[in-house]
Design an enzyme around this catalytic site. Structure first.
Site, PDB file in Angstrom:
ATOM      1  N   LYS A  67      46.699  33.818  47.344  1.00  0.00           N
ATOM      2  CA  LYS A  67      46.664  34.949  48.280  1.00  0.00           C
ATOM      3  C   LYS A  67      47.280  34.536  49.627  1.00  0.00           C
ATOM      4  O   LYS A  67      48.428  34.161  49.683  1.00  0.00           O
ATOM      5  CB  LYS A  67      45.228  35.452  48.409  1.00  0.00           C
ATOM      6  CG  LYS A  67      44.478  35.558  47.084  1.00  0.00           C
ATOM      7  CD  LYS A  67      45.113  36.509  46.099  1.00  0.00           C
ATOM      8  CE  LYS A  67      44.270  36.585  44.832  1.00  0.00           C
ATOM      9  NZ  LYS A  67      44.952  37.191  43.700  1.00  0.00           N
ATOM     10  N   ARG A  72      48.547  14.014  36.195  1.00  0.00           N
ATOM     11  CA  ARG A  72      47.633  15.134  35.971  1.00  0.00           C
ATOM     12  C   ARG A  72      46.600  15.216  37.098  1.00  0.00           C
ATOM     13  O   ARG A  72      46.252  16.301  37.541  1.00  0.00           O
ATOM     14  CB  ARG A  72      46.951  15.037  34.605  1.00  0.00           C
ATOM     15  CG  ARG A  72      46.199  16.336  34.280  1.00  0.00           C
ATOM     16  CD  ARG A  72      45.586  16.346  32.889  1.00  0.00           C
ATOM     17  NE  ARG A  72      44.648  15.256  32.742  1.00  0.00           N
ATOM     18  CZ  ARG A  72      44.688  14.342  31.780  1.00  0.00           C
ATOM     19  NH1 ARG A  72      45.608  14.390  30.840  1.00  0.00           N
ATOM     20  NH2 ARG A  72      43.801  13.366  31.737  1.00  0.00           N
ATOM     21  N   ASP A  76      33.692  31.277  49.269  1.00  0.00           N
ATOM     22  CA  ASP A  76      35.025  31.741  48.884  1.00  0.00           C
ATOM     23  C   ASP A  76      35.605  32.425  50.114  1.00  0.00           C
ATOM     24  O   ASP A  76      35.231  33.544  50.470  1.00  0.00           O
ATOM     25  CB  ASP A  76      34.930  32.704  47.698  1.00  0.00           C
ATOM     26  CG  ASP A  76      36.304  33.194  47.242  1.00  0.00           C
ATOM     27  OD1 ASP A  76      37.254  33.149  48.045  1.00  0.00           O
ATOM     28  OD2 ASP A  76      36.418  33.646  46.086  1.00  0.00           O
ATOM     29  N   TYR A 121      34.583  39.003  43.800  1.00  0.00           N
ATOM     30  CA  TYR A 121      35.765  39.166  42.952  1.00  0.00           C
ATOM     31  C   TYR A 121      35.309  39.336  41.503  1.00  0.00           C
ATOM     32  O   TYR A 121      34.601  38.492  40.976  1.00  0.00           O
ATOM     33  CB  TYR A 121      36.691  37.962  43.124  1.00  0.00           C
ATOM     34  CG  TYR A 121      37.858  37.976  42.174  1.00  0.00           C
ATOM     35  CD1 TYR A 121      38.672  39.090  42.070  1.00  0.00           C
ATOM     36  CD2 TYR A 121      38.123  36.881  41.363  1.00  0.00           C
ATOM     37  CE1 TYR A 121      39.729  39.108  41.189  1.00  0.00           C
ATOM     38  CE2 TYR A 121      39.191  36.893  40.477  1.00  0.00           C
ATOM     39  CZ  TYR A 121      39.980  38.017  40.395  1.00  0.00           C
ATOM     40  OH  TYR A 121      41.024  38.050  39.507  1.00  0.00           O
TER      41      TYR A 121
HETATM   42  N1  PLP Z   1      38.529  34.777  44.950  1.00  0.00           N
HETATM   43  C1  PLP Z   1      38.952  35.958  45.411  1.00  0.00           C
HETATM   44  C2  PLP Z   1      38.271  36.557  46.608  1.00  0.00           C
HETATM   45  C3  PLP Z   1      39.994  36.632  44.775  1.00  0.00           C
HETATM   46  O1  PLP Z   1      40.387  37.830  45.256  1.00  0.00           O
HETATM   47  C4  PLP Z   1      40.610  36.043  43.651  1.00  0.00           C
HETATM   48  C5  PLP Z   1      41.716  36.722  42.945  1.00  0.00           C
HETATM   49  O2  PLP Z   1      42.025  37.857  43.207  1.00  0.00           O
HETATM   50  C6  PLP Z   1      40.138  34.809  43.201  1.00  0.00           C
HETATM   51  C7  PLP Z   1      39.105  34.192  43.877  1.00  0.00           C
HETATM   52  C8  PLP Z   1      40.752  34.151  41.993  1.00  0.00           C
HETATM   53  O3  PLP Z   1      41.954  33.569  42.338  1.00  0.00           O
HETATM   54  P1  PLP Z   1      43.177  33.307  41.311  1.00  0.00           P
HETATM   55  O4  PLP Z   1      43.719  34.642  40.931  1.00  0.00           O
HETATM   56  O5  PLP Z   1      44.102  32.462  42.108  1.00  0.00           O
HETATM   57  O6  PLP Z   1      42.588  32.583  40.147  1.00  0.00           O
END
Ligand code: PLP
Length: 388
Positions: free
Chosen positions: A208, A58, A183, A110
Protein backbone atom coordinates in the site's frame (compact mmCIF):
# COMPACT_ATOMS: atom_id res chain seq x y z
CA UNK A 1 23.62 -10.29 9.06
CA UNK A 2 20.35 -8.74 8.03
CA UNK A 3 18.75 -8.91 11.48
CA UNK A 4 18.96 -5.95 13.80
CA UNK A 5 20.12 -3.65 11.03
CA UNK A 6 21.98 -0.70 12.50
CA UNK A 7 20.27 2.66 12.00
CA UNK A 8 23.08 5.19 12.32
CA UNK A 9 20.94 7.87 10.68
CA UNK A 10 18.12 7.60 13.17
CA UNK A 11 18.71 11.13 14.47
CA UNK A 12 17.44 12.49 11.14
CA UNK A 13 13.84 13.28 10.26
CA UNK A 14 11.79 10.48 8.73
CA UNK A 15 11.34 12.42 5.50
CA UNK A 16 15.14 12.69 5.14
CA UNK A 17 15.67 9.00 5.87
CA UNK A 18 13.05 7.90 3.40
CA UNK A 19 14.22 10.30 0.65
CA UNK A 20 17.81 9.04 0.95
CA UNK A 21 16.73 5.40 0.82
CA UNK A 22 19.75 4.19 2.81
CA UNK A 23 21.96 4.81 -0.22
CA UNK A 24 24.89 6.48 1.57
CA UNK A 25 28.29 4.75 1.56
CA UNK A 26 27.81 2.56 -1.47
CA UNK A 27 31.23 1.25 -2.55
CA UNK A 28 32.97 0.78 -4.90
CA UNK A 29 31.38 3.43 -7.19
CA UNK A 30 29.47 5.57 -4.73
CA UNK A 31 26.13 4.74 -6.34
CA UNK A 32 23.32 7.11 -5.45
CA UNK A 33 20.85 4.34 -6.30
CA UNK A 34 21.98 0.92 -5.23
CA UNK A 35 22.11 -1.90 -7.75
CA UNK A 36 19.65 -4.77 -7.40
CA UNK A 37 21.17 -7.64 -5.46
CA UNK A 38 20.24 -10.77 -7.37
CA UNK A 39 22.55 -13.50 -6.08
CA UNK A 40 20.67 -16.34 -4.42
CA UNK A 41 23.76 -18.00 -2.98
CA UNK A 42 27.05 -16.90 -1.41
CA UNK A 43 30.54 -18.35 -1.59
CA UNK A 44 32.40 -19.95 1.28
CA UNK A 45 36.06 -19.19 2.01
CA UNK A 46 38.62 -22.02 1.94
CA UNK A 47 38.03 -22.68 5.62
CA UNK A 48 34.31 -23.16 4.98
CA UNK A 49 33.23 -19.89 6.58
CA UNK A 50 31.05 -17.31 4.85
CA UNK A 51 33.10 -14.07 4.68
CA UNK A 52 30.01 -12.06 3.69
CA UNK A 53 27.94 -13.50 6.52
CA UNK A 54 25.26 -14.88 4.16
CA UNK A 55 24.52 -18.42 3.06
CA UNK A 56 21.37 -18.45 0.97
CA UNK A 57 19.01 -15.73 -0.17
CA UNK A 58 15.74 -17.22 0.99
CA UNK A 59 16.30 -15.69 4.38
CA UNK A 60 19.46 -13.63 4.00
CA UNK A 61 19.19 -11.69 0.78
CA UNK A 62 21.16 -8.41 0.84
CA UNK A 63 18.34 -7.15 -1.40
CA UNK A 64 16.21 -6.67 1.73
CA UNK A 65 18.74 -4.67 3.74
CA UNK A 66 17.90 -1.17 2.52
CA UNK A 67 14.13 -1.44 2.80
CA UNK A 68 14.45 -3.08 6.22
CA UNK A 69 16.91 -0.45 7.45
CA UNK A 70 14.81 2.49 6.24
CA UNK A 71 11.58 1.10 7.66
CA UNK A 72 13.26 0.22 10.93
CA UNK A 73 14.53 3.78 11.28
CA UNK A 74 11.18 5.32 10.31
CA UNK A 75 9.32 3.25 12.89
CA UNK A 76 11.99 3.67 15.56
CA UNK A 77 12.38 -0.11 15.85
CA UNK A 78 15.32 -2.35 16.57
CA UNK A 79 14.87 -4.78 13.68
CA UNK A 80 12.75 -5.26 10.60
CA UNK A 81 11.81 -8.09 8.25
CA UNK A 82 10.38 -7.96 4.73
CA UNK A 83 7.86 -10.55 3.58
CA UNK A 84 6.26 -11.57 0.31
CA UNK A 85 3.01 -9.81 1.28
CA UNK A 86 1.30 -8.08 4.16
CA UNK A 87 -0.60 -11.26 4.92
CA UNK A 88 2.61 -13.31 4.93
CA UNK A 89 3.97 -10.92 7.56
CA UNK A 90 0.76 -11.08 9.61
CA UNK A 91 0.40 -14.86 9.48
CA UNK A 92 4.05 -15.31 10.50
CA UNK A 93 3.35 -13.46 13.74
CA UNK A 94 0.46 -15.73 14.71
CA UNK A 95 2.31 -18.84 13.51
CA UNK A 96 5.05 -17.93 15.99
CA UNK A 97 2.54 -18.50 18.82
CA UNK A 98 1.58 -21.94 20.12
CA UNK A 99 -1.73 -23.79 19.76
CA UNK A 100 -3.86 -22.81 22.75
CA UNK A 101 -2.57 -19.24 22.83
CA UNK A 102 -5.22 -16.54 22.87
CA UNK A 103 -5.33 -13.59 20.47
CA UNK A 104 -7.64 -10.61 20.85
CA UNK A 105 -8.48 -9.18 17.45
CA UNK A 106 -10.59 -6.18 16.42
CA UNK A 107 -14.06 -6.82 14.97
CA UNK A 108 -13.39 -4.34 12.17
CA UNK A 109 -10.22 -5.21 10.31
CA UNK A 110 -8.96 -6.14 6.86
CA UNK A 111 -11.41 -8.86 5.84
CA UNK A 112 -8.86 -11.43 4.59
CA UNK A 113 -7.02 -11.16 7.90
CA UNK A 114 -10.24 -11.86 9.81
CA UNK A 115 -10.88 -14.79 7.43
CA UNK A 116 -7.39 -16.22 8.07
CA UNK A 117 -7.84 -15.93 11.82
CA UNK A 118 -11.21 -17.69 11.61
CA UNK A 119 -10.49 -20.29 8.97
CA UNK A 120 -6.79 -21.09 9.47
CA UNK A 121 -5.60 -19.93 12.89
CA UNK A 122 -8.66 -21.08 14.81
CA UNK A 123 -8.76 -24.68 13.44
CA UNK A 124 -5.02 -24.85 14.13
CA UNK A 125 -5.68 -24.19 17.82
CA UNK A 126 -5.27 -20.43 18.28
CA UNK A 127 -8.11 -19.03 20.37
CA UNK A 128 -9.35 -15.80 18.80
CA UNK A 129 -11.70 -13.47 20.66
CA UNK A 130 -12.96 -10.24 19.14
CA UNK A 131 -13.11 -6.77 20.66
CA UNK A 132 -14.83 -3.61 19.47
CA UNK A 133 -12.04 -1.51 17.92
CA UNK A 134 -12.71 1.69 19.81
CA UNK A 135 -13.98 0.15 23.06
CA UNK A 136 -11.05 -0.15 25.45
CA UNK A 137 -13.39 -0.97 28.37
CA UNK A 138 -14.53 -4.05 26.41
CA UNK A 139 -10.93 -4.96 25.72
CA UNK A 140 -10.08 -4.60 29.42
CA UNK A 141 -12.86 -7.06 30.31
CA UNK A 142 -11.59 -9.57 27.75
CA UNK A 143 -8.03 -9.22 29.05
CA UNK A 144 -9.18 -9.79 32.62
CA UNK A 145 -11.26 -12.84 31.64
CA UNK A 146 -8.44 -15.12 30.42
CA UNK A 147 -4.69 -15.09 29.75
CA UNK A 148 -3.90 -13.41 26.43
CA UNK A 149 -0.76 -13.73 24.37
CA UNK A 150 -1.39 -11.07 21.75
CA UNK A 151 -3.62 -8.06 21.16
CA UNK A 152 -3.98 -7.18 17.49
CA UNK A 153 -4.74 -3.58 16.56
CA UNK A 154 -5.58 -2.19 13.15
CA UNK A 155 -5.94 1.58 13.13
CA UNK A 156 -7.54 3.20 11.22
CA UNK A 157 -9.34 -0.06 10.44
CA UNK A 158 -10.13 -1.01 6.87
CA UNK A 159 -12.73 -0.23 5.48
CA UNK A 160 -14.75 1.66 8.10
CA UNK A 161 -11.78 3.49 9.66
CA UNK A 162 -12.48 2.95 13.36
CA UNK A 163 -9.66 4.33 15.44
CA UNK A 164 -8.04 2.44 18.33
CA UNK A 165 -6.10 4.21 21.06
CA UNK A 166 -2.73 2.46 20.74
CA UNK A 167 -1.23 3.93 23.92
CA UNK A 168 -4.20 2.94 26.05
CA UNK A 169 -4.44 -0.57 24.62
CA UNK A 170 -0.69 -1.07 24.98
CA UNK A 171 -0.87 0.04 28.60
CA UNK A 172 -3.72 -2.41 29.32
CA UNK A 173 -2.18 -5.27 27.39
CA UNK A 174 1.23 -4.88 29.03
CA UNK A 175 -0.42 -4.91 32.46
CA UNK A 176 -1.81 -8.34 31.52
CA UNK A 177 1.45 -9.63 30.04
CA UNK A 178 0.13 -9.52 26.47
CA UNK A 179 2.00 -8.40 23.39
CA UNK A 180 0.64 -5.70 21.09
CA UNK A 181 0.86 -5.76 17.31
CA UNK A 182 -0.33 -2.79 15.26
CA UNK A 183 -1.28 -3.10 11.61
CA UNK A 184 -0.26 0.43 10.66
CA UNK A 185 -0.69 -0.02 6.91
CA UNK A 186 -3.05 2.93 6.58
CA UNK A 187 -1.37 5.32 9.02
CA UNK A 188 2.22 4.60 7.90
CA UNK A 189 5.16 5.86 9.99
CA UNK A 190 4.50 9.29 8.49
CA UNK A 191 1.35 9.71 10.57
CA UNK A 192 1.72 7.30 13.51
CA UNK A 193 4.62 5.58 15.27
CA UNK A 194 3.06 2.70 17.20
CA UNK A 195 6.28 1.53 18.90
CA UNK A 196 6.67 4.91 20.60
CA UNK A 197 3.08 4.51 21.84
CA UNK A 198 3.85 1.17 23.49
CA UNK A 199 3.29 -1.46 20.79
CA UNK A 200 5.76 -4.36 20.54
CA UNK A 201 5.50 -4.91 16.82
CA UNK A 202 4.33 -2.95 13.76
CA UNK A 203 2.99 -4.56 10.62
CA UNK A 204 2.66 -3.07 7.14
CA UNK A 205 1.14 -4.25 3.97
CA UNK A 206 4.00 -2.58 2.07
CA UNK A 207 1.87 -3.15 -1.02
CA UNK A 208 0.00 0.00 0.00
CA UNK A 209 1.47 3.37 1.02
CA UNK A 210 5.05 2.22 1.63
CA UNK A 211 5.51 1.24 -1.99
CA UNK A 212 2.73 3.50 -3.20
CA UNK A 213 2.62 2.75 -6.93
CA UNK A 214 0.40 -0.35 -7.30
CA UNK A 215 3.30 -2.39 -8.64
CA UNK A 216 4.64 -4.41 -5.69
CA UNK A 217 3.03 -6.87 -3.27
CA UNK A 218 5.09 -6.89 -0.07
CA UNK A 219 4.83 -6.96 3.70
CA UNK A 220 6.98 -5.90 6.60
CA UNK A 221 7.33 -6.21 10.35
CA UNK A 222 9.24 -3.87 12.64
CA UNK A 223 10.10 -4.98 16.16
CA UNK A 224 10.25 -2.79 19.21
CA UNK A 225 10.80 -4.38 22.62
CA UNK A 226 9.45 -7.73 21.49
CA UNK A 227 11.07 -10.68 23.31
CA UNK A 228 14.10 -11.82 21.28
CA UNK A 229 12.93 -15.43 21.22
CA UNK A 230 9.64 -14.48 19.57
CA UNK A 231 11.37 -12.26 16.99
CA UNK A 232 13.81 -15.04 16.13
CA UNK A 233 10.90 -17.46 15.83
CA UNK A 234 9.14 -15.09 13.39
CA UNK A 235 12.36 -14.84 11.43
CA UNK A 236 12.70 -18.61 11.41
CA UNK A 237 9.10 -18.95 10.18
CA UNK A 238 9.88 -16.57 7.32
CA UNK A 239 12.98 -18.60 6.41
CA UNK A 240 11.41 -22.04 6.73
CA UNK A 241 8.04 -21.03 5.33
CA UNK A 242 9.70 -19.28 2.42
CA UNK A 243 7.32 -16.33 2.21
CA UNK A 244 10.05 -14.01 0.96
CA UNK A 245 10.16 -11.07 -1.40
CA UNK A 246 12.02 -11.04 -4.71
CA UNK A 247 15.03 -8.70 -5.05
CA UNK A 248 13.40 -6.51 -7.69
CA UNK A 249 10.33 -6.00 -5.51
CA UNK A 250 12.56 -5.11 -2.56
CA UNK A 251 14.40 -2.58 -4.75
CA UNK A 252 11.13 -1.11 -6.03
CA UNK A 253 9.94 -0.81 -2.45
CA UNK A 254 12.94 1.34 -1.49
CA UNK A 255 12.32 3.45 -4.56
CA UNK A 256 8.68 3.88 -3.56
CA UNK A 257 9.56 4.76 0.01
CA UNK A 258 11.75 7.64 -1.17
CA UNK A 259 8.60 9.68 -1.77
CA UNK A 260 6.58 8.24 1.12
CA UNK A 261 6.28 11.47 3.08
CA UNK A 262 5.27 13.61 0.11
CA UNK A 263 2.71 11.06 -1.03
CA UNK A 264 1.12 10.45 2.36
CA UNK A 265 0.85 14.15 3.14
CA UNK A 266 -0.61 14.93 -0.29
CA UNK A 267 -3.12 12.05 -0.15
CA UNK A 268 -4.14 13.00 3.41
CA UNK A 269 -4.73 16.64 2.45
CA UNK A 270 -6.81 15.55 -0.55
CA UNK A 271 -8.85 13.08 1.52
CA UNK A 272 -9.60 15.68 4.19
CA UNK A 273 -10.83 18.12 1.57
CA UNK A 274 -13.02 15.48 -0.11
CA UNK A 275 -14.36 14.23 3.22
CA UNK A 276 -15.50 17.73 4.19
CA UNK A 277 -17.05 18.33 0.79
CA UNK A 278 -18.93 15.02 0.75
CA UNK A 279 -20.52 15.42 4.20
CA UNK A 280 -23.08 17.84 2.73
CA UNK A 281 -23.67 15.92 -0.51
CA UNK A 282 -27.34 14.90 -0.85
CA UNK A 283 -26.45 11.42 -2.16
CA UNK A 284 -24.23 10.67 0.81
CA UNK A 285 -25.62 9.25 4.03
CA UNK A 286 -22.37 9.33 5.97
CA UNK A 287 -18.69 9.98 5.39
CA UNK A 288 -16.36 7.74 7.39
CA UNK A 289 -13.07 9.57 7.90
CA UNK A 290 -11.15 10.05 11.19
CA UNK A 291 -10.20 13.58 10.14
CA UNK A 292 -13.81 14.77 10.46
CA UNK A 293 -14.70 16.23 13.88
CA UNK A 294 -17.93 14.18 13.92
CA UNK A 295 -16.04 10.86 13.51
CA UNK A 296 -16.27 8.83 16.74
CA UNK A 297 -12.49 8.36 16.82
CA UNK A 298 -11.53 11.92 15.86
CA UNK A 299 -10.16 12.99 19.26
CA UNK A 300 -7.92 9.91 19.50
CA UNK A 301 -6.88 10.22 15.86
CA UNK A 302 -6.00 13.89 16.34
CA UNK A 303 -3.70 12.87 19.20
CA UNK A 304 -2.29 9.71 17.65
CA UNK A 305 -1.92 10.71 14.01
CA UNK A 306 0.46 13.56 13.27
CA UNK A 307 0.27 15.52 10.04
CA UNK A 308 -2.90 14.01 8.57
CA UNK A 309 -5.50 11.27 8.78
CA UNK A 310 -4.48 9.21 5.73
CA UNK A 311 -5.86 9.09 2.23
CA UNK A 312 -8.51 6.49 3.07
CA UNK A 313 -12.17 7.33 3.48
CA UNK A 314 -15.49 5.63 2.89
CA UNK A 315 -18.90 6.94 1.98
CA UNK A 316 -22.25 5.33 2.71
CA UNK A 317 -24.85 6.11 0.08
CA UNK A 318 -28.41 7.30 0.68
CA UNK A 319 -29.59 5.03 -2.16
CA UNK A 320 -28.01 1.89 -0.62
CA UNK A 321 -26.06 -0.81 -2.44
CA UNK A 322 -27.55 -0.14 -5.87
CA UNK A 323 -26.66 3.54 -5.72
CA UNK A 324 -23.17 2.73 -4.45
CA UNK A 325 -22.42 0.30 -7.28
CA UNK A 326 -23.88 2.67 -9.88
CA UNK A 327 -21.80 5.60 -8.56
CA UNK A 328 -18.62 3.53 -8.64
CA UNK A 329 -19.36 2.74 -12.27
CA UNK A 330 -19.75 6.43 -13.15
CA UNK A 331 -16.44 7.52 -11.63
CA UNK A 332 -13.73 8.25 -14.17
CA UNK A 333 -10.62 9.43 -12.30
CA UNK A 334 -11.27 7.11 -9.37
CA UNK A 335 -10.54 3.75 -10.97
CA UNK A 336 -12.64 0.79 -9.87
CA UNK A 337 -10.09 -1.57 -8.38
CA UNK A 338 -9.17 -3.16 -5.09
CA UNK A 339 -6.17 -2.15 -2.96
CA UNK A 340 -5.20 1.23 -1.58
CA UNK A 341 -2.42 3.66 -0.81
CA UNK A 342 -1.16 4.37 -4.29
CA UNK A 343 -0.60 7.63 -6.16
CA UNK A 344 -3.75 7.11 -8.23
CA UNK A 345 -7.22 7.23 -6.68
CA UNK A 346 -9.25 4.02 -6.46
CA UNK A 347 -12.84 3.24 -5.58
CA UNK A 348 -14.30 -0.04 -4.48
CA UNK A 349 -17.63 -1.51 -3.40
CA UNK A 350 -16.10 -3.55 -0.59
CA UNK A 351 -19.08 -5.80 0.16
CA UNK A 352 -18.95 -7.23 -3.40
CA UNK A 353 -15.29 -8.09 -3.23
CA UNK A 354 -15.48 -9.53 0.27
CA UNK A 355 -18.32 -11.93 -0.56
CA UNK A 356 -21.34 -13.19 1.35
CA UNK A 357 -19.69 -13.25 4.80
CA UNK A 358 -18.64 -9.59 4.53
CA UNK A 359 -19.25 -7.43 7.59
CA UNK A 360 -18.95 -4.30 5.48
CA UNK A 361 -22.12 -2.20 5.05
CA UNK A 362 -23.52 -2.89 1.58
CA UNK A 363 -24.08 0.82 0.89
CA UNK A 364 -20.36 1.60 1.38
CA UNK A 365 -17.86 2.74 -1.20
CA UNK A 366 -14.20 2.79 -0.16
CA UNK A 367 -12.12 5.58 -1.63
CA UNK A 368 -8.35 5.41 -1.72
CA UNK A 369 -7.56 9.04 -2.41
CA UNK A 370 -4.41 9.58 -4.44
CA UNK A 371 -2.23 12.59 -5.10
CA UNK A 372 -4.07 14.01 -8.11
CA UNK A 373 -5.42 17.59 -7.91
CA UNK A 374 -8.22 17.71 -5.34
CA UNK A 375 -10.42 19.84 -7.64
CA UNK A 376 -10.34 17.12 -10.30
CA UNK A 377 -11.14 14.39 -7.79
CA UNK A 378 -14.00 16.40 -6.35
CA UNK A 379 -15.44 17.12 -9.80
CA UNK A 380 -15.31 13.40 -10.58
CA UNK A 381 -17.19 12.59 -7.37
CA UNK A 382 -19.75 15.35 -8.00
CA UNK A 383 -20.63 13.96 -11.42
CA UNK A 384 -20.80 10.35 -10.15
CA UNK A 385 -22.70 10.71 -6.88
CA UNK A 386 -26.26 11.38 -7.97
CA UNK A 387 -28.98 11.91 -5.38
CA UNK A 388 -31.89 9.51 -5.97
N1 PLP B 1 -3.55 -5.00 6.30
C1 PLP B 1 -4.36 -4.12 5.72
C2 PLP B 1 -4.91 -2.98 6.54
C3 PLP B 1 -4.72 -4.26 4.38
O1 PLP B 1 -5.56 -3.36 3.83
C4 PLP B 1 -4.19 -5.33 3.64
C5 PLP B 1 -4.55 -5.52 2.22
O2 PLP B 1 -5.40 -4.86 1.69
C6 PLP B 1 -3.34 -6.24 4.28
C7 PLP B 1 -3.03 -6.04 5.61
C8 PLP B 1 -2.77 -7.41 3.53
O3 PLP B 1 -1.73 -6.99 2.73
P1 PLP B 1 -1.25 -7.74 1.38
O4 PLP B 1 -2.34 -7.56 0.38
O5 PLP B 1 0.02 -7.05 1.05
O6 PLP B 1 -1.06 -9.18 1.75
Amino acid sequence: MPTDVATPLSALHGSTLSAQGNSQHCPPFGDIVRPIHLSTTFERAADGSYPGGRTYARDQSPAYDDAEAVLCALEGGRASLLFASGLAAATSVVQALAPGDRVLAPRACYWAWRKWLLEVATPWGIRVDWYDNADTAHLALLLAAAPTRLVWIETPANPTWEVTDIAEVAHLARAHGALVVVDSTVATPVLTRPLALGAHLVLHSATKYLNGHSDVVAGALVAGDLPDALWMRIRQIRGLGGAVLGPFEAWLLVRGMRTLYLRVHAASANALRLAHALTTHPAVLEVLYPGLPQHAGHAIAARQMQGGFSGMLSVRMVGGETAAIAAAGRLRLFRQATSLGSVESLVEHRASVEGPDSMCPRDLLRLSVGIEHADDLLADLQQALIAT
